[in-house]
Design an enzyme around this catalytic site. Structure first.
Site, PDB file in Angstrom:
ATOM      1  N   THR A  20      -0.185  12.845 -14.578  1.00  0.00           N
ATOM      2  CA  THR A  20       0.859  12.162 -13.822  1.00  0.00           C
ATOM      3  C   THR A  20       2.253  12.790 -13.976  1.00  0.00           C
ATOM      4  O   THR A  20       2.635  13.241 -15.053  1.00  0.00           O
ATOM      5  CB  THR A  20       0.927  10.665 -14.212  1.00  0.00           C
ATOM      6  OG1 THR A  20       1.957  10.035 -13.441  1.00  0.00           O
ATOM      7  CG2 THR A  20       1.241  10.490 -15.700  1.00  0.00           C
ATOM      8  N   SER A  22       4.777  10.748 -12.844  1.00  0.00           N
ATOM      9  CA  SER A  22       5.597   9.534 -12.711  1.00  0.00           C
ATOM     10  C   SER A  22       6.579   9.310 -13.863  1.00  0.00           C
ATOM     11  O   SER A  22       7.697   8.859 -13.619  1.00  0.00           O
ATOM     12  CB  SER A  22       4.696   8.311 -12.544  1.00  0.00           C
ATOM     13  OG  SER A  22       4.025   8.360 -11.301  1.00  0.00           O
ATOM     14  N   LYS A  71      -6.572   1.461  -6.775  1.00  0.00           N
ATOM     15  CA  LYS A  71      -5.600   0.928  -5.821  1.00  0.00           C
ATOM     16  C   LYS A  71      -6.133  -0.235  -4.994  1.00  0.00           C
ATOM     17  O   LYS A  71      -5.357  -1.118  -4.596  1.00  0.00           O
ATOM     18  CB  LYS A  71      -5.087   2.046  -4.908  1.00  0.00           C
ATOM     19  CG  LYS A  71      -4.227   3.067  -5.632  1.00  0.00           C
ATOM     20  CD  LYS A  71      -3.632   4.078  -4.661  1.00  0.00           C
ATOM     21  CE  LYS A  71      -2.755   5.082  -5.395  1.00  0.00           C
ATOM     22  NZ  LYS A  71      -2.063   5.999  -4.478  1.00  0.00           N
ATOM     23  N   ASP A 107       3.366   3.803  -1.317  1.00  0.00           N
ATOM     24  CA  ASP A 107       2.916   5.143  -0.929  1.00  0.00           C
ATOM     25  C   ASP A 107       3.305   5.462   0.511  1.00  0.00           C
ATOM     26  O   ASP A 107       3.854   6.532   0.796  1.00  0.00           O
ATOM     27  CB  ASP A 107       1.393   5.266  -1.071  1.00  0.00           C
ATOM     28  CG  ASP A 107       0.949   5.483  -2.503  1.00  0.00           C
ATOM     29  OD1 ASP A 107       1.717   6.073  -3.276  1.00  0.00           O
ATOM     30  OD2 ASP A 107      -0.183   5.092  -2.837  1.00  0.00           O
ATOM     31  N   GLY A 131      -9.514  13.865   7.098  1.00  0.00           N
ATOM     32  CA  GLY A 131     -10.077  12.899   6.170  1.00  0.00           C
ATOM     33  C   GLY A 131     -10.193  11.527   6.801  1.00  0.00           C
ATOM     34  O   GLY A 131      -9.580  11.235   7.841  1.00  0.00           O
ATOM     35  N   ALA A 132     -10.992  10.674   6.161  1.00  0.00           N
ATOM     36  CA  ALA A 132     -11.145   9.300   6.640  1.00  0.00           C
ATOM     37  C   ALA A 132     -11.348   8.338   5.470  1.00  0.00           C
ATOM     38  O   ALA A 132     -11.936   7.272   5.631  1.00  0.00           O
ATOM     39  CB  ALA A 132     -12.312   9.200   7.616  1.00  0.00           C
TER      40      ALA A 132
END
Length: 290
Positions: A20, A22, A71, A107, A131-132
């Protein structure tokens, strides 16, 4: 700033979290803004997510970020959820409220802020999303809400892309999104130029020499490419966009802005532009980009 009995704690929960960036954002901002706050990563192992959220509340943590794979999994353990996060179906920021945490998604606002900062418009654009998965779905919702003229999801499993396109159209009240199998990009109209957003993990460190599509003919159709990956700083996707005349950006500014928005939720103060730039420089330093 010394840690003492008044220090508040925020952090990141995920599996893994060792990569990370962050802490570079939040600890830089806390120091610069004079907040008695520290930010640390917490590696939450599979099966321990509910315990982690309840434990964070019991330990009086001010807030948390949430990263993969939690998430969506975290949602059942929240006291409240913001409407945008509910629509997207993913939460990346927890803010302490009475009795638990409220979940937000920063996000997509972070991506939008980054794109605006880079001078990349969405309104009226024809958008290709590679992408999906969950990230691609969120990007499709964002671009639909911000007025994209057309949104095409390109995915190896076209059935998944069809499902996401239908969900996006229902959720946004538009019929802008549609699906194509990955190899069918060859059928895109001649002369059209697209904003392409790379929303898979293909090309992420350490497997950096790959792109979802390698054919230069695809990239000739792209005027701007946005890769949500930030490590490496220049992905194979970005290189192919640039080599064929387009502009290309990585996901580092998105990471910055989603973190700044989360930080503002936690401390109730707006981050000034100069401090935002300071945090961005610290992130690049942490990635050895300076």
């Amino acid at each position: 700033m010394k840690i003492n009995g008044n220090t508040r704690t925020c952090g990141l929960i995920g599996n893994p979290v060792e990569h990370t960036m962050s802490p570079a954002i939040h600890n830089t901002l806390a120091k610069a803004m004079g907040e008695n706050l520290v930010y640390v990563p917490f590696h939450v192992r599979e099966g321990c997510l509910e315990d982690a959220v309840r434990g964070a509340y019991g330990l009086n943590l001010l807030g948390l970020n949430v990263t993969v794979p939690y998430k969506s999994q975290v949602i059942p353990f929240l006291k409240e959820i913001d409407p945008l996060a509910q629509t997207i179906g993913a939460v990346n920021t927890l803010v302490r409220v009475e009795g638990g945490y409220k979940g937000y998604n920063t996000d997509m606002p972070g991506l939008y802020c980054a794109m605006c900062k880079d001078g990349v418009s969405i309104e009226g654009e024809k958008v290709l999303i590679l992408g999906a998965g969950g990230v691609a779905r969120a990007v499709a919702i964002l671009t639909a809400k911000k007025g994209a003229a057309e949104i095409i999801l390109l995915n190896r499993t076209v059935e998944r892309a069809v499902q996401v396109a239908k969900e996006v159209n229902v959720l946004t009240g538009r019929s802008a999104a549609r699906a194509m199998s990955l190899e069918d990009y060859v059928s895109l109209p001649e002369g059209e130029k697209y904003l392409a957003i790379q929303a898979t993990n293909v090309g992420m460190f350490p497997d950096t020499e790959k792109a979802v599509i390698e054919d230069k003919e695809f990239y000739k159709k792209v005027h701007t490419g946005y890769d949500l990956i930030f490590n490496p700083a220049r992905t194979r996707f970005m290189a192919l966009v640039q080599e064929n005349g387009g502009r290309a950006y990585n996901g580092l500014k998105m990471l910055l802005y989603q973190g700044v928005i989360a930080y503002e939720y936690w401390v109730g103060r707006q981050v000034e532009e100069a401090l935002l730039q300071m945090a961005y420089e610290e992130m690049k330093r942490a990635m050895n980009l300076l």
